[in-house]
Design a protein around this motif. Structure first.
Motif, PDB file in Angstrom:
ATOM      1  N   SER A   1       0.879  -1.326  -0.013  1.00 19.69           N
ATOM      2  CA  SER A   1      -0.163  -0.113   0.012  1.00 19.69           C
ATOM      3  C   SER A   1       0.839   1.383  -0.066  1.00 19.69           C
ATOM      4  O   SER A   1       0.446   2.282  -0.712  1.00 19.69           O
TER       5      SER A   1
ATOM      6  N   TYR B   1       2.702   1.485  -3.492  1.00 21.77           N
ATOM      7  CA  TYR B   1       1.906   1.890  -4.444  1.00 21.77           C
ATOM      8  C   TYR B   1       1.391   3.508  -4.430  1.00 21.77           C
ATOM      9  O   TYR B   1       1.270   4.053  -5.235  1.00 21.77           O
TER      10      TYR B   1
ATOM     11  N   ILE C   1       2.467   6.034  -7.223  1.00 20.93           N
ATOM     12  CA  ILE C   1       1.399   6.929  -8.149  1.00 20.93           C
ATOM     13  C   ILE C   1       1.731   8.331  -7.853  1.00 20.93           C
ATOM     14  O   ILE C   1       1.782   9.137  -8.777  1.00 20.93           O
TER      15      ILE C   1
ATOM     16  N   ILE D   1       2.222   4.084 -14.096  1.00 19.78           N
ATOM     17  CA  ILE D   1       1.127   3.963 -13.511  1.00 19.78           C
ATOM     18  C   ILE D   1       0.109   3.106 -13.673  1.00 19.78           C
ATOM     19  O   ILE D   1      -0.473   2.319 -12.993  1.00 19.78           O
ATOM     20  N   CYS D   2      -0.013   2.834 -15.232  1.00 18.77           N
ATOM     21  CA  CYS D   2      -1.095   1.691 -15.587  1.00 18.77           C
ATOM     22  C   CYS D   2      -0.394   0.338 -15.306  1.00 18.77           C
ATOM     23  O   CYS D   2      -1.381  -0.593 -14.977  1.00 18.77           O
TER      24      CYS D   2
ATOM     25  N   THR E   1       1.580  -0.797 -12.807  1.00 18.31           N
ATOM     26  CA  THR E   1       1.499  -1.375 -11.389  1.00 18.31           C
ATOM     27  C   THR E   1       0.173  -1.349 -11.206  1.00 18.31           C
ATOM     28  O   THR E   1      -0.537  -2.079 -10.236  1.00 18.31           O
ATOM     29  N   SER E   2      -1.017  -0.511 -11.644  1.00 18.48           N
ATOM     30  CA  SER E   2      -2.327  -0.522 -11.287  1.00 18.48           C
ATOM     31  C   SER E   2      -2.952  -1.761 -11.789  1.00 18.48           C
ATOM     32  O   SER E   2      -4.118  -1.960 -11.224  1.00 18.48           O
TER      33      SER E   2
ATOM     34  N   PRO F   1      -3.308  -2.798  -6.969  1.00 10.79           N
ATOM     35  CA  PRO F   1      -4.546  -2.966  -6.435  1.00 10.79           C
ATOM     36  C   PRO F   1      -5.441  -4.180  -5.845  1.00 10.79           C
ATOM     37  O   PRO F   1      -6.006  -4.480  -4.885  1.00 10.79           O
TER      38      PRO F   1
ATOM     39  N   GLN G   1      -6.987  -8.222 -16.937  1.00 14.73           N
ATOM     40  CA  GLN G   1      -5.859  -8.009 -16.262  1.00 14.73           C
ATOM     41  C   GLN G   1      -4.423  -8.510 -16.917  1.00 14.73           C
ATOM     42  O   GLN G   1      -3.340  -8.139 -16.841  1.00 14.73           O
TER      43      GLN G   1
END
Length: 305
Positions: free
Chosen positions: A32, A35, A39, A71-72, A74-75, A79, A100
């Motif tokens: 968390s 991340y 971001i 960003i894309c 790891t997202s 999450p 995914q």
């Protein structure tokens, strides 16, 4: 009857890592925090690069695209892992799993190509500084970015379509923390030879080709200049290259298939969070021009308020 049997799997279960409850909580906290930092760091690069006129250069154009990719990338994974850790639920729908997998490999593949492009940009800037403006024109930069995105799309779309058409009628347990292609194909009831070969050929040619191109570019920079400062800059960039390509090659080799905790899962997880976390610090936050631009952006925001 055969058609009914092949349409029974509507969701998958992601096993993840076999950790105790305390370790799961620790992993949840670490992921968390990482991340959020990822971001914030990459979003900062995007905002500053777009708003500060002095950073409207080819290098920061490529860096802003790298920030968006990170960003894309790891997202697509983190999450879901965080949600699974905190909720205890490990299920993912069939279509969500394929989405995914596609998103993860799309952005990962595009990043390989972008890193190669950035190595070429640094080669021209350092070895041919007087011709840099005439070579790295905005049109060429835009074409290179489009090529990286199109290359990533074409490299991943075929195997995704073929995987989507496969019948899944047996087990729905994926021995991973996300929908990786290899463990997903193991659950298919149909013939996966074509997809496996296609994945191997495309992945090998793209990964090894872009790695070779990057290594040649940075080698030319080091041997052409021989300056300590230049070598230091290249060393930080090469750190990212080694992390990204090293982790990918390690996962392909997969030396610990029979171990209790598959090390490829750990390496894949580190690759999903570590590289996007480090990129802002390696490429931008250590750069004086970017730090000055960041200060100007903060002052503007403060003045407006």
């Amino acid at each position: 009857m055969e058609r009914k049997n092949v349409t029974t799997v509507t969701e998958f279960i992601l096993l993840g890592l076999p950790l105790s409850y305390k370790l799961q909580i620790l992993l949840f906290v670490v992921l968390s925090v990482c991340y959020v930092i990822t971001i914030v760091g990459n979003t900062t690069i995007l905002v500053v690069s777009l708003t500060d006129a002095q950073l409207h250069t080819p290098m920061y154009f490529f860096l802003s695209n790298l920030a968006l990719l990170d960003i894309c990338f790891t997202s697509a994974i983190v999450p879901k892992v965080i949600c699974n850790l905190i909720s205890g639920s490990k299920t993912i729908t069939f279509h969500g799993c394929l989405a995914q997998s596609y998103i993860y490999f799309l952005f990962g593949t595009t990043e390989f190509l972008l890193l190669a492009i950035m190595s070429f940009d640094r080669y021209v800037a350092i070895c041919h500084p007087l011709r840099y403006g005439t070579i790295m024109k905005p049109k060429l930069c835009l074409k290179l970015i489009l090529c990286s995105w199109i290359g990533g799309f074409l490299d991943t779309i075929a195997q995704t379509i073929l995987t989507f058409r496969l019948p899944f009628c047996g087990s729905n347990i994926i021995d991973h923390y996300f929908c990786d292609v290899a463990p997903l194909l193991k659950l298919a009831c149909g013939d996966t030879y074509l997809i496996g070969m296609l994945d191997l050929i495309l992945a090998s040619s793209l990964v090894l080709g872009s790695l070779l191109f990057s290594m040649v570019s940075y080698s030319c920079i080091i041997f052409a200049t021989g300056q300590k400062k230049t070598f230091s800059t290249c060393a930080s960039h090469l750190t990212v290259v080694f992390i990204v390509y090293g982790s990918c090659i390690f996962m392909c080799i997969n030396p610990s298939k029979n171990s209790k905790i598959d090390s490829t899962k750990i390496v894949a997880l580190l690759n999903s969070i570590l590289t996007p976390l480090l990129n802002p610090f390696i490429y931008s936050f250590r750069n004086k021009n970017f730090k000055d631009a960041l200060k100007r952006t903060i002052k503007k925001k403060t003045f407006i308020q």
